[in-house]
Design a protein around this motif. Structure first.
Motif, PDB file in Angstrom:
ATOM      1  N   VAL A  41      54.548  23.173  84.558  1.00  0.00           N
ATOM      2  CA  VAL A  41      55.680  22.786  83.718  1.00  0.00           C
ATOM      3  C   VAL A  41      55.921  23.838  82.639  1.00  0.00           C
ATOM      4  N   LEU A  42      54.846  24.331  82.017  1.00  0.00           N
ATOM      5  CA  LEU A  42      54.996  25.373  81.005  1.00  0.00           C
ATOM      6  C   LEU A  42      55.501  26.671  81.615  1.00  0.00           C
ATOM      7  N   LEU A  43      55.072  26.984  82.836  1.00  0.00           N
ATOM      8  CA  LEU A  43      55.595  28.175  83.513  1.00  0.00           C
ATOM      9  C   LEU A  43      57.099  28.039  83.770  1.00  0.00           C
TER      10      LEU A  43
ATOM     11  N   ARG B 221      46.088  24.380  70.160  1.00  0.00           N
ATOM     12  CA  ARG B 221      46.953  23.871  71.220  1.00  0.00           C
ATOM     13  C   ARG B 221      48.252  24.686  71.302  1.00  0.00           C
ATOM     14  N   ALA B 222      48.790  25.060  70.151  1.00  0.00           N
ATOM     15  CA  ALA B 222      50.004  25.887  70.157  1.00  0.00           C
ATOM     16  C   ALA B 222      49.736  27.252  70.790  1.00  0.00           C
ATOM     17  N   VAL B 223      48.557  27.819  70.517  1.00  0.00           N
ATOM     18  CA  VAL B 223      48.194  29.097  71.123  1.00  0.00           C
ATOM     19  C   VAL B 223      48.065  28.959  72.639  1.00  0.00           C
ATOM     20  N   SER B 224      47.458  27.882  73.104  1.00  0.00           N
ATOM     21  CA  SER B 224      47.312  27.667  74.546  1.00  0.00           C
ATOM     22  C   SER B 224      48.667  27.565  75.233  1.00  0.00           C
ATOM     23  N   VAL B 225      49.590  26.845  74.624  1.00  0.00           N
ATOM     24  CA  VAL B 225      50.936  26.720  75.200  1.00  0.00           C
ATOM     25  C   VAL B 225      51.633  28.076  75.215  1.00  0.00           C
ATOM     26  N   THR B 226      51.469  28.854  74.151  1.00  0.00           N
ATOM     27  CA  THR B 226      52.114  30.172  74.084  1.00  0.00           C
ATOM     28  C   THR B 226      51.616  31.092  75.183  1.00  0.00           C
ATOM     29  N   HIS B 227      50.320  31.078  75.436  1.00  0.00           N
ATOM     30  CA  HIS B 227      49.771  31.915  76.506  1.00  0.00           C
ATOM     31  C   HIS B 227      50.396  31.562  77.859  1.00  0.00           C
ATOM     32  N   GLU B 228      50.618  30.290  78.114  1.00  0.00           N
ATOM     33  CA  GLU B 228      51.234  29.882  79.385  1.00  0.00           C
ATOM     34  C   GLU B 228      52.693  30.320  79.442  1.00  0.00           C
ATOM     35  N   LEU B 229      53.414  30.201  78.310  1.00  0.00           N
ATOM     36  CA  LEU B 229      54.826  30.590  78.302  1.00  0.00           C
ATOM     37  C   LEU B 229      54.995  32.090  78.537  1.00  0.00           C
ATOM     38  N   LEU B 230      54.097  32.889  77.980  1.00  0.00           N
ATOM     39  CA  LEU B 230      54.227  34.347  78.095  1.00  0.00           C
ATOM     40  C   LEU B 230      54.034  34.835  79.521  1.00  0.00           C
ATOM     41  N   LYS B 231      53.481  34.022  80.382  1.00  0.00           N
ATOM     42  CA  LYS B 231      53.272  34.439  81.771  1.00  0.00           C
ATOM     43  C   LYS B 231      54.587  34.604  82.516  1.00  0.00           C
ATOM     44  N   THR B 232      55.605  33.830  82.132  1.00  0.00           N
ATOM     45  CA  THR B 232      56.887  33.885  82.853  1.00  0.00           C
ATOM     46  C   THR B 232      58.069  34.184  81.955  1.00  0.00           C
ATOM     47  N   ALA B 233      57.908  34.170  80.637  1.00  0.00           N
ATOM     48  CA  ALA B 233      59.033  34.392  79.726  1.00  0.00           C
ATOM     49  C   ALA B 233      59.455  35.851  79.763  1.00  0.00           C
ATOM     50  N   SER B 234      60.773  36.088  79.801  1.00  0.00           N
ATOM     51  CA  SER B 234      61.292  37.459  79.785  1.00  0.00           C
ATOM     52  C   SER B 234      61.519  37.973  78.376  1.00  0.00           C
TER      53      SER B 234
END
Length: 272
Positions: free
Chosen positions: A152-154, A193-206
Motif C-alpha cells: 500500500v505504501l509503495l 514510525r514516520a521514518v519507516s513509512v518514509t523509507h517505503e515511500l522513497l522506494k517508488t516516489a519520483s
C-alpha cells in the motif's frame, strides 16, 4: 491710421472674448483624439475620462515625467492595477483544482484500504493528507511496517510525482506512555514510525528526497479525545501531507512546526 485703429480694436475684442471664455477640456480631448493621425498621437488604450493634465498645452494627458522613445511618437498607456490580483487568484484556484484531482486519483487507487478503514484521504487547500491508521500498518508499540501493508505504501509512493511540493510524514500516538528497550517515549515511537513509512515511500516516489520531511508529534496533536479505545485508535496514525502548487513555502511554514526535531530523529534512526 483708420486701418491701424480697426486692427487694434479687433485685437482687443478677441482678447476680451478669450479672457471671458471657459475651455471645455473634455471636448478638447475628443478633438485632439480625432486628430491623432494627423499629429502622430497614438493611444494604446482608449481613455474617455477627463484628462488629468494641469495644462492643455502638454505632450501627454496623464501627469508624470515623459519617457523619451526611439521613435518620434507619443504614446499614452494605462496600467490595470487589478490584473496582478486576478492572475494570482486564478493561479490559486487552478492549484486547488489540481489538489482535488490528485486526491481523487489517490482515493481511486486506495479505495479498498479506505473501505476497510485503514487509510483516509483528505484535502486542506493545496495540501493532500493521507492518514494511515495503526491497526493495519503497525503492530502495537512497534515501528516496523507490517509486510502486508508495505504494498500500500509503495502504491502511495508511486503517486507522489515531481509536481508535488514538500512531502511531510508525521507520526502521532495516543496519550498512553511507552517505555521499553527501543523507545524511551511516545516521541521516539511516533518519529520512528514516520521514518519507516518514509523509507517505503522513497522506494517508488519520483519526487526528490530533499522534498521529504519527517516529524514526530507523540500525543500532542490528537484528532479525538483520548477518553476511549476507539478515539485512541484514531490518534495512533501516520499522516502523509503532500503540498501541491507553486507557493510551497507559505503553506510549509504553517504545516511544519518542528523541523529540527525531525532531522535529529532521522539521524538517530539511521544509526540504529
Amino acid at each position: 491710421m483708420t486701418f491701424a485703429d480697426l486692427m487694434t480694436l479687433l485685437m482687443c475684442f478677441f482678447v476680451l472674448l478669450l479672457a471671458f471664455s471657459e475651455m471645455d477640456v473634455l471636448k478638447f480631448k475628443q478633438l485632439s483624439g480625432s486628430m491623432k493621425n494627423a499629429f502622430g498621437v497614438q493611444a494604446e488604450i482608449e481613455v474617455k475620462s477627463i484628462p488629468k493634465g494641469t495644462s492643455v498645452v502638454t505632450r501627454e494627458f496623464s501627469p508624470g515625467r515623459p519617457d523619451p522613445t526611439a521613435l518620434k511618437q507619443v504614446k499614452q498607456f494605462t496600467i490595470d492595477s487589478n490584473q496582478n490580483t486576478l492572475d494570482l487568484l486564478d493561479r490559486k484556484s487552478k492549484e486547488v483544482e489540481e489538489t482535488q484531482k490528485h486526491a481523487k486519483r489517490l482515493r481511486l487507487a486506495l479505495q479498498e484500504e479506505i473501505a476497510n478503514g485503514s487509510v483516509a484521504v483528505e484535502t486542506e487547500g493545496m495540501k493532500v493528507i493521507i492518514r494511515i491508521l495503526e491497526k493495519a500498518s503497525f503492530e502495537s508499540g512497534q515501528a516496523d511496517v507490517r509486510p502486508a501493508f508495505a504494498p500500500v505504501l509503495l502504491k502511495i509512493g508511486s503517486m507522489i510525482d515531481t509536481n508535488s511540493g514538500e512531502i511531510t510524514v508525521s507520526g502521532h500516538t495516543d496519550n498512553i506512555p511507552i517505555y521499553n528497550e527501543r523507545f524511551r517515549s511516545n516521541w521516539d515511537l511516533s518519529t520512528s514510525r514516520a521514518v519507516s513509512v518514509t523509507h517505503e515511500l522513497l522506494k517508488t516516489a519520483s519526487a526528490d528526497e530533499g522534498r521529504f520531511m519527517v516529524t514526530g508529534h507523540a500525543d500532542t496533536r490528537p484528532r479525538a479525545d483520548n477518553d476511549s479505545a476507539e478515539n485512541r485508535a484514531k490518534n495512533r496514525r501516520v499522516d502523509i501531507s503532500i503540498i501541491r502548487g507553486g507557493d510551497i513555502d507559505d503553506v510549509t511554514e504553517q504545516s511544519v512546526d518542528a523541523p529540527v526535531v525531525s532531522k535529529l530523529t532521522i539521524g538517530v534512526a539511521n544509526d540504529e
